[in-house]
Design a protein around this motif. Structure first.
Motif, short mmCIF file in Angstrom:
data_model
loop_
_atom_site.label_atom_id
_atom_site.label_comp_id
_atom_site.label_asym_id
_atom_site.label_seq_id
_atom_site.Cartn_x
_atom_site.Cartn_y
_atom_site.Cartn_z
N THR A 103 32.77 30.23 39.07
CA THR A 103 31.95 28.87 38.81
C THR A 103 30.21 29.73 38.86
N LYS A 104 30.23 28.52 38.23
CA LYS A 104 28.46 28.84 38.26
C LYS A 104 28.06 30.66 37.64
N SER A 105 28.81 31.30 37.20
CA SER A 105 28.74 32.39 37.03
C SER A 105 28.55 33.43 38.12
N ARG A 106 29.33 32.98 39.02
CA ARG A 106 29.58 34.45 40.00
C ARG A 106 30.91 34.07 40.62
N PHE A 107 31.59 35.43 41.28
CA PHE A 107 33.08 35.46 41.82
C PHE A 107 32.34 35.22 42.96
N GLY A 108 33.62 34.25 43.50
CA GLY A 108 33.16 33.61 44.92
C GLY A 108 34.67 34.04 45.36
N PRO A 109 35.40 34.62 46.81
CA PRO A 109 33.63 34.84 47.22
C PRO A 109 33.67 36.57 46.41
N LEU A 110 32.02 36.72 46.85
CA LEU A 110 31.66 38.74 46.46
C LEU A 110 32.41 39.32 46.94
N GLU A 111 32.98 39.31 48.48
CA GLU A 111 34.23 40.88 48.64
C GLU A 111 35.09 40.10 49.25
N ILE A 112 36.52 40.15 49.42
CA ILE A 112 37.36 39.71 49.42
C ILE A 112 38.37 40.87 49.97
N ASP A 113 38.98 40.02 51.23
CA ASP A 113 40.10 41.61 51.78
C ASP A 113 41.39 41.22 51.86
N VAL A 114 42.59 42.10 51.45
CA VAL A 114 43.50 41.60 51.21
C VAL A 114 44.35 42.90 51.74
N ALA A 115 45.25 42.64 52.17
CA ALA A 115 46.62 43.78 51.99
C ALA A 115 47.27 44.67 51.21
N ILE A 116 47.44 45.25 51.07
CA ILE A 116 48.61 46.63 50.10
C ILE A 116 49.24 45.27 50.10
N GLY A 117 49.68 45.45 48.74
CA GLY A 117 50.93 44.96 47.76
C GLY A 117 51.01 43.39 47.47
N ASP A 118 49.39 42.89 48.54
CA ASP A 118 48.88 41.63 47.85
C ASP A 118 48.37 41.15 46.08
N THR A 119 48.72 40.33 46.01
CA THR A 119 48.11 39.70 44.95
C THR A 119 46.42 38.36 44.36
N VAL A 120 46.03 38.64 44.14
CA VAL A 120 44.41 37.85 44.00
C VAL A 120 44.74 37.19 42.72
N THR A 121 44.25 36.09 43.30
CA THR A 121 44.09 35.02 41.41
C THR A 121 43.13 34.80 41.22
N PHE A 122 41.92 35.31 40.23
CA PHE A 122 41.20 34.75 39.45
C PHE A 122 41.03 33.75 39.18
N THR A 123 40.63 32.60 39.35
CA THR A 123 40.52 31.75 38.41
C THR A 123 38.95 31.20 37.73
N ASN A 124 38.55 31.01 36.60
CA ASN A 124 37.57 30.31 35.93
C ASN A 124 37.49 29.11 36.18
N SER A 125 36.49 28.82 36.77
CA SER A 125 36.41 27.26 36.69
C SER A 125 35.28 26.92 36.28
#
Length: 125
Positions: free
Chosen positions: A48-70
């Motif tokens: 949103t507003k031409s930024r990724f939020g959060p700038l750093e995300i911590d996840v566990a091995i095997g997790d899926t991150v979902t990116f949504t363009n708002s």
């Protein structure tokens, strides 16, 4: 709403590719899913507003991150060239999503190819 899914699974078989410089290789399984439900274990990144939020995300091995363009205009979610795990969403329109499964520990930097100053990181532990 169109959903993009991009799953990368670390290879655990004895098959090795000579082009790989490390023992961690990845398989490329990308699919387009038109289902509205894009729930994922791991985390979410909002564009949103031409930024990724959060700038750093911590996840566990095997997790899926979902990116949504708002934003009302296109963005991409693209791994850096030297990243151990490669992914590229292609152009994501408003309200479109893209998913990446992170199968190995590490720090994965990514950016928007359309707006290269947009940068962020996924940390997998």
């Amino acid at each position: 709403m169109r959903t993009h899914r991009f799953l990368l699974i670390a290879a655990t078989s004895a098959v090795a590719f000579t082009a790989c410089s490390s023992s961690d290789s990845a398989a490329d399984n990308s699919t387009v899913d038109t289902a509205a439900d894009v729930s994922a274990s791991g985390g979410a990144v909002d564009i949103t507003k031409s930024r990724f939020g959060p700038l750093e995300i911590d996840v566990a091995i095997g997790d899926t991150v979902t990116f949504t363009n708002s934003d009302p205009f296109a963005h991409t979610v693209t791994s850096k060239d030297a990243a151990a795990q490669q992914f590229d969403s292609g152009n994501l329109g408003e309200n479109e999503t893209f998913q990446v499964e992170f199968a190995a520990a590490g720090t994965y930097a990514y950016f928007c190819e359309i707006h290269p100053t947009m940068r962020a990181t996924v940390v997998v532990n």
